[in-house]
Design an enzyme around this catalytic site. Sequence first.
Site, mmCIF file in Angstrom:
data_model
loop_
_atom_site.group_PDB
_atom_site.id
_atom_site.type_symbol
_atom_site.label_atom_id
_atom_site.label_comp_id
_atom_site.label_asym_id
_atom_site.label_seq_id
_atom_site.Cartn_x
_atom_site.Cartn_y
_atom_site.Cartn_z
ATOM 1 C CG ASP A 29 -1.894 -1.196 1.189
ATOM 2 O OD1 ASP A 29 -2.277 -1.627 0.091
ATOM 3 O OD2 ASP A 29 -2.212 -1.706 2.273
ATOM 4 C CE LYS A 32 2.473 -2.575 -4.235
ATOM 5 N NZ LYS A 32 2.128 -2.161 -2.871
ATOM 6 N N GLY A 56 -4.537 -4.369 -3.745
ATOM 7 C CA GLY A 56 -5.553 -3.347 -3.976
ATOM 8 C C GLY A 56 -4.817 -2.071 -4.318
ATOM 9 C CG HIS A 57 -2.293 -1.887 -6.916
ATOM 10 N ND1 HIS A 57 -1.612 -2.550 -7.894
ATOM 11 C CD2 HIS A 57 -1.853 -2.413 -5.748
ATOM 12 C CE1 HIS A 57 -0.807 -3.443 -7.348
ATOM 13 N NE2 HIS A 57 -0.940 -3.386 -6.046
ATOM 14 C CD GLN A 239 0.696 -8.895 -2.553
ATOM 15 O OE1 GLN A 239 1.370 -9.498 -3.378
ATOM 16 N NE2 GLN A 239 -0.550 -8.561 -2.808
HETATM 17 P P1 GDP Z 1 -0.657 0.272 -3.597
HETATM 18 O O1 GDP Z 1 -1.309 -0.975 -3.116
HETATM 19 O O2 GDP Z 1 0.805 0.319 -3.316
HETATM 20 O O3 GDP Z 1 -0.966 0.589 -5.032
HETATM 21 O O4 GDP Z 1 -1.274 1.446 -2.724
HETATM 22 P P2 GDP Z 1 -2.842 1.671 -2.386
HETATM 23 O O5 GDP Z 1 -3.513 2.126 -3.618
HETATM 24 O O6 GDP Z 1 -3.395 0.495 -1.676
HETATM 25 O O7 GDP Z 1 -2.733 2.808 -1.295
HETATM 26 C C1 GDP Z 1 -2.116 4.025 -1.581
HETATM 27 C C2 GDP Z 1 -3.177 5.157 -1.481
HETATM 28 O O8 GDP Z 1 -2.494 6.386 -1.438
HETATM 29 C C3 GDP Z 1 -4.098 5.233 -2.687
HETATM 30 O O9 GDP Z 1 -5.360 5.672 -2.251
HETATM 31 C C4 GDP Z 1 -3.447 6.287 -3.570
HETATM 32 O O10 GDP Z 1 -4.370 6.970 -4.387
HETATM 33 C C5 GDP Z 1 -2.888 7.212 -2.520
HETATM 34 N N1 GDP Z 1 -1.678 7.933 -2.920
HETATM 35 C C6 GDP Z 1 -0.640 7.517 -3.684
HETATM 36 N N2 GDP Z 1 0.340 8.442 -3.715
HETATM 37 C C7 GDP Z 1 -0.102 9.486 -2.956
HETATM 38 C C8 GDP Z 1 0.465 10.733 -2.563
HETATM 39 O O11 GDP Z 1 1.594 11.087 -2.907
HETATM 40 N N3 GDP Z 1 -0.294 11.528 -1.732
HETATM 41 C C9 GDP Z 1 -1.545 11.148 -1.296
HETATM 42 N N4 GDP Z 1 -2.197 11.969 -0.482
HETATM 43 N N5 GDP Z 1 -2.100 9.971 -1.650
HETATM 44 C C10 GDP Z 1 -1.382 9.151 -2.454
HETATM 45 P P1 IMO Z 2 -0.954 -4.210 -2.191
HETATM 46 O O1 IMO Z 2 -0.519 -4.745 -3.522
HETATM 47 C C1 IMO Z 2 -1.059 -4.672 2.132
HETATM 48 C C2 IMO Z 2 -1.171 -8.764 3.671
HETATM 49 C C3 IMO Z 2 -2.434 -9.247 4.373
HETATM 50 C C4 IMO Z 2 -1.828 -10.218 5.371
HETATM 51 C C5 IMO Z 2 -0.694 -10.854 4.574
HETATM 52 C C6 IMO Z 2 -1.042 -12.192 3.950
HETATM 53 O O2 IMO Z 2 -2.241 -3.457 -2.244
HETATM 54 O O3 IMO Z 2 0.150 -3.471 -1.536
HETATM 55 P P2 IMO Z 2 -2.541 -12.897 1.867
HETATM 56 O O4 IMO Z 2 -3.991 -12.678 1.585
HETATM 57 O O5 IMO Z 2 -1.625 -12.288 0.847
HETATM 58 O O6 IMO Z 2 -2.203 -14.321 2.154
HETATM 59 O O7 IMO Z 2 -2.276 -12.112 3.259
HETATM 60 O O8 IMO Z 2 -0.349 -9.930 3.557
HETATM 61 N N1 IMO Z 2 -1.384 -8.246 2.313
HETATM 62 C C7 IMO Z 2 -1.308 -6.940 2.000
HETATM 63 N N2 IMO Z 2 -1.118 -5.856 2.782
HETATM 64 N N3 IMO Z 2 -1.157 -4.528 0.798
HETATM 65 C C8 IMO Z 2 -1.323 -5.604 -0.002
HETATM 66 O O9 IMO Z 2 -1.301 -5.531 -1.345
HETATM 67 C C9 IMO Z 2 -1.448 -6.879 0.598
HETATM 68 N N4 IMO Z 2 -1.629 -8.142 0.121
HETATM 69 C C10 IMO Z 2 -1.567 -8.961 1.175
HETATM 70 O O10 IMO Z 2 -3.101 -8.190 4.986
HETATM 71 O O11 IMO Z 2 -1.258 -9.507 6.432
HETATM 72 MG MG MG Z 3 -2.847 -1.581 -1.854
#
Ligand code: GDP
Ligand code: IMO
Ligand code: MG
Length: 451
Positions: A29, A32, A56-57, A239
């Site tokens: 999270d 990416k 979840g992106h 991840q």
């Molecule tokens: P990922 O799993 O690595 O793709 O990250 P997620 O999407 O799960 O979580 C990152 C969150 O931060 C998302 O809601 C993005 O839209 C948001 N985000 C990414 N870069 C920035 C930033 O520089 N500033 C802010 N405020 N939000 C950001």
């Molecule tokens: P993105 O790509 C954050 C965590 C789960 C749990 C562990 C194992 O959005 O960064 P799993 O279902 O993979 O066997 O769970 O890994 N986990 C994540 N945490 N971001 C993710 O993906 C994750 N994918 C799995 O919460 O702790």
């Molecule tokens: Mg994510």
Amino acid sequence: MVPADFSAYSTEGIHPMPAIVLLGAQWGDEGKGKATDLLGSSVNYVVRYQGGNNAGHTVVVGDEKYALHLLPSGILTPECIPVIGNGVVVDPAVLLQEISDLNERGVDTSKLLLSSSAHLIAPYHVMLDKTSERSLGASKIGTTGRGIGPAYADKVARLGIRVQDLFDEKILRQKVEGALISKNEQLVKVYNEEAITVDESTEYLLSFADALRPYVTDTSLVLNRALDNGAVVLLEGGQGTLLDVDHGTYPFVTSSNPTAGGACSGSGIGPTRITRTIGIVKAYTTRVGSGPFPTELLDHDGDQLREIGGERGTTTGRNRRCGWYDAVVARYATRVNGLTDFFLTKLDVLSAWDEIPVCVAYEVDGQRVEELPDSQSDFHHAKPIYELLPGWKSDISGAREFSDLPPNAQSYVKYLQDISGAPISAIGVGQARDATIALADFLSTTPSQGV
Ligand code: GDP
Ligand code: IMO
Ligand code: MG
């Protein structure tokens, strides 16, 4: 003795255009999805190489917000070809649903390529993920419940079902039969659940064959040929480093290799192709699920980070655990991935604080340690040692050049760069694509100077 002939390995003819790895440097999270989307228009292919719909992106494009789970974030860029590599575990129902949801919103997904060697997540994997978590009780991993661990377990146990098996009913039935022997033992005898029949599982999987067929190909061959012909390939990790099954906080990890090595095995590209490995790192830290997290804040600051940063899971909706930036973790990510760059995200979230603590080392049993402890027990009771940095207390979301940032924000970024082991080559200051300060050209082979 016949002299060895190395002419087949001549580097002549290998095109210098790069494969770039983009991965999470913390516990996932990190942003990416946004970073990948940002680079999407400059690259020809975006490849997911591991994980599945546990990811979840969130990607924001103009007024539209997309939550992607299985599809590479490059799907939102019309010019680039999205690829699901052999290292991914694919829930076919989720993939087709995600495709149709995007189609409904006008996104063209017809260029998607799916590796014929990727493994499938079947309903029994999801069931086993949930039952095993329940039986672990307080020691549960806190998985996403998407069947990821059981699907990878089957892959390694040589009981997995691959995408290509969908196109040969006889083979599929045999493989499902083989996979179900041990699963039914477990479900019935250990978890008191009903047995699953070979027929129902085979029919279920077969029902996706026609819809998936147009996407399926030998993606390793496609990508290597594309690289030979001068294409740029971006390998997008799910991840993060500390969730890696080898290098993460085992057993509180996912079941694949998000680290840089996984990009090669999960896509069928050799390491010599990779010119840059970019670690996406948040200006603070979050984690979802169980496991050690030295800088976790269980106080008002933690709640504020969650609130301002919108730190709620894109996949499961769970609150993310929040804490300060951990440079020990960042240095570790630099080391195990060979990072050439950091993309620092969410700097804007820290604008509310007068002072910002940064963890520079740990105290373990009275000793100061600079590196991530090798022993999990040590890591579990590592205490963060903080340096306090002055905050900037102003809105930075409009900054597009490093010099637009207030002096204290510049100092914060420089400080993180000095202690994290690789140059910071981009800074995120908001969710939108353009809310970014770019400091280096990721497509260039010239090393970044950072800030
Ligand atoms: P990922 O799993 O690595 O793709 O990250 P997620 O999407 O799960 O979580 C990152 C969150 O931060 C998302 O809601 C993005 O839209 C948001 N985000 C990414 N870069 C920035 C930033 O520089 N500033 C802010 N405020 N939000 C950001
Ligand atoms: P993105 O790509 C954050 C965590 C789960 C749990 C562990 C194992 O959005 O960064 P799993 O279902 O993979 O066997 O769970 O890994 N986990 C994540 N945490 N971001 C993710 O993906 C994750 N994918 C799995 O919460 O702790
Ligand atoms: Mg994510």
